[in-house]
Design an enzyme around this catalytic site. Structure first.
Site, PDB file in Angstrom:
ATOM      1  N   LYS A 121      39.271  24.109  44.842  1.00  0.00           N
ATOM      2  CA  LYS A 121      39.570  24.296  46.257  1.00  0.00           C
ATOM      3  C   LYS A 121      39.706  22.970  47.020  1.00  0.00           C
ATOM      4  CE  LYS A 121      36.800  27.130  48.379  1.00  0.00           C
ATOM      5  NZ  LYS A 121      37.355  28.039  49.412  1.00  0.00           N
ATOM      6  N   TRP A 570      37.033  35.665  53.748  1.00  0.00           N
ATOM      7  CA  TRP A 570      38.422  35.895  53.355  1.00  0.00           C
ATOM      8  C   TRP A 570      39.279  36.396  54.514  1.00  0.00           C
ATOM      9  CZ3 TRP A 570      37.296  38.148  47.782  1.00  0.00           C
ATOM     10  CH2 TRP A 570      37.035  37.076  46.929  1.00  0.00           C
ATOM     11  N   HIS A 703      39.396  37.643  32.516  1.00  0.00           N
ATOM     12  CA  HIS A 703      40.629  36.909  32.828  1.00  0.00           C
ATOM     13  C   HIS A 703      41.534  36.798  31.608  1.00  0.00           C
ATOM     14  CE1 HIS A 703      39.021  36.007  36.706  1.00  0.00           C
ATOM     15  NE2 HIS A 703      37.949  35.468  36.173  1.00  0.00           N
TER      16      HIS A 703
HETATM   17  N1  GLN Z   1      34.108  45.304  42.778  1.00  0.00           N
HETATM   18  C1  GLN Z   1      35.199  44.396  42.691  1.00  0.00           C
HETATM   19  C2  GLN Z   1      36.030  44.736  41.473  1.00  0.00           C
HETATM   20  O1  GLN Z   1      35.477  45.197  40.521  1.00  0.00           O
HETATM   21  C3  GLN Z   1      34.722  42.984  42.561  1.00  0.00           C
HETATM   22  C4  GLN Z   1      35.849  42.013  42.540  1.00  0.00           C
HETATM   23  C5  GLN Z   1      35.416  40.579  42.650  1.00  0.00           C
HETATM   24  O2  GLN Z   1      34.283  40.262  42.437  1.00  0.00           O
HETATM   25  N2  GLN Z   1      36.309  39.687  42.970  1.00  0.00           N
HETATM   26  O3  GLN Z   1      37.237  44.520  41.450  1.00  0.00           O
END
Ligand code: GLN
Ligand code: ZN
Length: 764
Positions: A121, A570, A703
């Site tokens: 960031k 956010w 990911h």
């Molecule tokens: N509860 C959200 C999900 O499972 C959590 C997402 C996140 O931590 N960015 O998508």
């Protein structure tokens, strides 16, 4: 006469043209020439947008990232890509993202596949840059082609160009040393390259160069302060005049010496560091320009122009033509054009200003200063009317919310029993096995889900058929989880496109733009919701979906919420009250939802705080104050429940070393965190900090499309058990599964459940 300038313009385009052009090029659907042409068109457009300024930025445009551009300008490319050949733009994309448009096969054996640059960031913004890499082998070599080419484009258009570059100390500070090389040791060989660059720019007819040193708003140790002196004395004989630019905060102990560095001018963020304007004037040498960032470059509100003029006019009297005015920082962090927002509520729209509107505000200020307020009387009156209307609006101020906030006391954030007591009651009620398994909330967002959601939004399908589609998806998730044998189930979040937007859309006090995109990294943009007023929850937001999901299973169904700190961090937030106050309002709304879920029989409730860490201030000395109100807000949201109700929280990271005490202070019964990629190394913090409650360290890297094996996950959990008592461990993925496909998720979770069973048999 005061002058006007801008530190940088958003480059993504009012309709995200750059994003679409990049992605089409990367997919091989358009040519490099087409992409370059689009880039040139955008630059031209942006200079036209800034035509009224006395100086327009050049070099702020980027095909990916301005820090990576600087690395190319300085010839500082990671060793792994130095053998690259072929087109420069393709190499640039390979450094940025590991690949370009060309198929890797075309460059197999030379530069086909390469690790993408690390991203992090940019200060406290949501923009991510490619981290410069340094080592003992680092050699800098000037490549000014990009800047020179853009200067000549600007010249052809008659733009009064002020090139923008990142300063040498900030460049070093935000990079990463890959070996033990001290970054400051590279300064002596870096400075001549900067000097050469400045002289090349001067040779192009440039008078002023903006040199950004935002690290001046952070705490610097003696070596770095000293290095600033060395650097700017070394650059002082260059032929271009330097405007040393700082932004995002106050300079405090750095103000006096920084402003006395031998440069032609100094830019101060007069939004965040308004208190420093007067001291700055006193430190300013009599030949120097002072640029004041008087328009907030980080939010979307109209500036109160009259209020700015009231304090700015005396400064102008004192400085005359040595006063420049500008936005506080680059406008990269705001959307391009409010005029695109045809669907936005007219009243709210009248309170807003995006990049183009902010530059217009700057123009009004300059005319008022230079020609007298009379000449912009109408503009000032209209501005004042809008600012006043917002100040007084009943859409903004809700007395009931303010009253509820005044009622907040310490007890509100306090669970009834201590953790040990709660754990016992919860165990009795939930009857979970050792190493209980769960997921983080979302299941794959299939094409059908997206279609149903967008058709519903467009009014193409009825509420009833939308509900049926979502329920079918929830039923599928529950069925799959039962078949997998998971212990605590989730409904899968099919109805949510985004974990913040979903809640913002249902809360009073939030508005949504259509095109309010801000670059996050590369071609990626986010559209932060606009928190404009006191937050009120007119009705339950998640209860029906959760209740439906619970009706399908005898296992505990986890209610799923986004926490107040994450919703705040956010969003574009209010500038008329402290962030802490907005956060507490959100906390009260989430608290009501938590209590509604509890009343509906939900026994486990997860409150995600994915962005808690992101809100940390730039200065360490301010961290604790932030953490105090952030944790406080979480506790208000979470802790109204009975001891039997189990509260979970989730964070998408586990860099907890420096904030672990605050995390523990949230007092969630269970925290799930991301750890699998680090091989559980991130759990080292638990060696010396005895985290008191339960933890689910992620064992499945969501990911990656790879399917983790049972053995891999067992090994990770064994490592975790070395630091955290086994009876307090949960088994779960790193994060939600919405970006994955069912065919990946099912085998991975099958292995995860098997791993938990083996652990129960062997470790307990
Ligand atoms: N509860 C959200 C999900 O499972 C959590 C997402 C996140 O931590 N960015 O998508
Ligand atoms: Zn997460």
């Amino acid at each position: 006469m005061a002058s006007t300038h801008n530190l940088g313009f958003p480059r993504i385009g009012a309709k995200r043209e750059l994003k679409f052009a990049l992605e089409s090029y990367w997919k091989g659907q358009s040519t490099r020439e087409e992409l370059k042409t689009l880039g040139a068109q955008l630059r031209q457009q942006h200079w036209q947008d800034q035509a009224a300024l006395d100086f327009a930025p050049v070099g702020d445009f980027s095909f990916y990232d301005q820090v990576l551009d600087m690395s190319f300008t300085l010839g500082n490319l990671p060793e792994r890509v130095q053998g690259f050949h072929g087109d420069a733009l393709d190499n640039y994309f390979r450094v940025a993202r590991g690949r370009s448009a060309q198929l890797p096969e075309a460059h197999a054996g030379c530069c086909g596949g390469v690790a993408a640059g690390e991203m992090t960031k940019w200060f406290d913004t949501n923009y991510h840059y490619i981290v410069p890499e340094f080592s003992a082998n680092t050699r800098f070599r000037l490549d000014a082609t990009r800047l020179v080419a853009q200067l000549s484009e600007a010249r052809a258009l008659g733009v009064k160009a002020k090139p923008v570059i990142i300063g040498p100390l900030t460049y070093l500070a935000i990079g990463k040393s890959k070996d033990d090389t001290a970054k400051l040791a590279l300064l002596p060989q870096l400075l001549p390259v900067y000097a050469e660059l400045l002289n090349v720019l001067a040779g192009q007819g440039v008078e002023w160069v903006q040199i950004d040193e935002p690290i001046l708003v952070t705490e610097l140790d003696a070596d770095w302060k000293h290095a600033f002196g060395i650097a700017y004395h070394a650059l002082k004989s260059c032929r271009a005049k330097l405007l040393l630019a700082t932004y995002f905060g106050q300079l405090r102990e750095n103000l006096e010496w920084a402003i006395k560095l031998p440069t032609g001018g100094f830019h101060l963020d007069a939004v965040n560091a308004r208190d420093e304007v007067l001291p700055a004037l006193n430190y300013l040498a009599s030949h120097k320009v002072l640029s004041l960032g008087v328009i907030n470059g980080r939010n979307i509100w109209k500036t109160d122009l009259t209020a700015v003029l009231d304090w700015l006019a005396p400064v102008h009297e004192r400085l005359g033509e040595r006063l420049w005015i500008a936005p506080s920082c680059s406008l990269l962090h705001v959307p391009v054009d409010l005029a695109s927002e045809v669907k936005l509520d007219g009243e709210i729209k009248s309170w807003l200003a995006f990049a183009r509107q902010k530059l217009a505000e700057l123009g009004v200020l300059a005319r008022a200063l230079n020609q007298g307020r009379e000449v912009v009387k109408a503009e000032l009156a209209a501005n004042l009317a809008a600012v006043d209307a917002r100040r007084k609006s009943s859409r903004v101020h809700n007395p009931a919310v303010k009253a509820a906030l005044a009622q907040i006391n310490a007890q509100l954030g306090q669970r009834q029993g201590a953790y040990a007591e709660r754990a016992e009651k919860q165990a009795k009620r939930l009857k979970l096995p050792k190493f209980p398994t769960t997921t983080i909330g979302s299941f794959p967002q299939t094409a059908e889900i997206r279609i149903a959601r967008s058709e519903f939004k467009a009014g193409a399908i009825s509420a009833a058929s939308y509900q049926a589609a979502m329920q079918a998806e929830i039923a599928r998730s529950v069925r799959e989880q039962e078949a997998l044998g998971l212990d605590v189930l989730v409904h899968g979040e099919a109805e949510r496109n985004d974990m913040v937007e979903y809640f913002g859309e249902q809360l009073d006090g939030y508005a949504f733009s259509q095109f309010g995109w801000v670059q996050s990294y590369g071609s990626r943009c986010v559209k932060p919701p606009i928190l404009f007023g006191d937050i009120h929850r007119p009705q339950a937001m998640t209860v029906d979906w959760t209740r439906y999901a619970q009706s399908l299973t005898a296992k505990p169904m986890k209610g799923m919420l986004t926490g107040p700190v994450t919703i705040l961090n956010w969003s574009f937030v209010r500038d008329d009250q402290p962030r802490a106050v907005s956060c507490r309002q959100l906390a009260l709304a989430i608290r009501e939802e938590v209590l509604d879920l509890e009343r509906a029989g939900v026994q486990v409730i997860q409150i995600d705080e994915a962005a808690l860490r992101e809100g940390l201030p730039l200065r360490r000395t301010q961290w604790q104050a932030y953490l105090d109100w952030a944790v406080d807000s979480f506790r208000i949201a979470a802790n109204g429940v009975a001891d039997e109700t189990q509260i979970h929280t989730h964070m998408c990271y586990s860099e907890f070393n420096d904030i672990i005490a605050s995390i523990a202070d949230m007092d969630a019964d269970v925290i799930t965190i991301e750890t699998s990629r680090s091989d559980m190394e991130l759990l080292d913090v638990f060696d010396h900090f005895k985290y008191p409650n339960e933890i689910g360290p992620g064992v499945y890297d969501i990911h990656s499309p790879n399917i983790p094996t049972e053995q891999h996950m067992i090994t990770l959990m064994q490592k975790a058990a070395g630091r955290i008592p086994a009876e307090r461990l949960w088994v779960n993925p790193d994060c939600g599964l919405k970006t994955r496909q069912w065919h990946e998720v099912l085998p991975a979770l099958t292995n995860m459940v098997a791993a938990a069973k083996t652990l129960r048999a062997t470790l307990s």
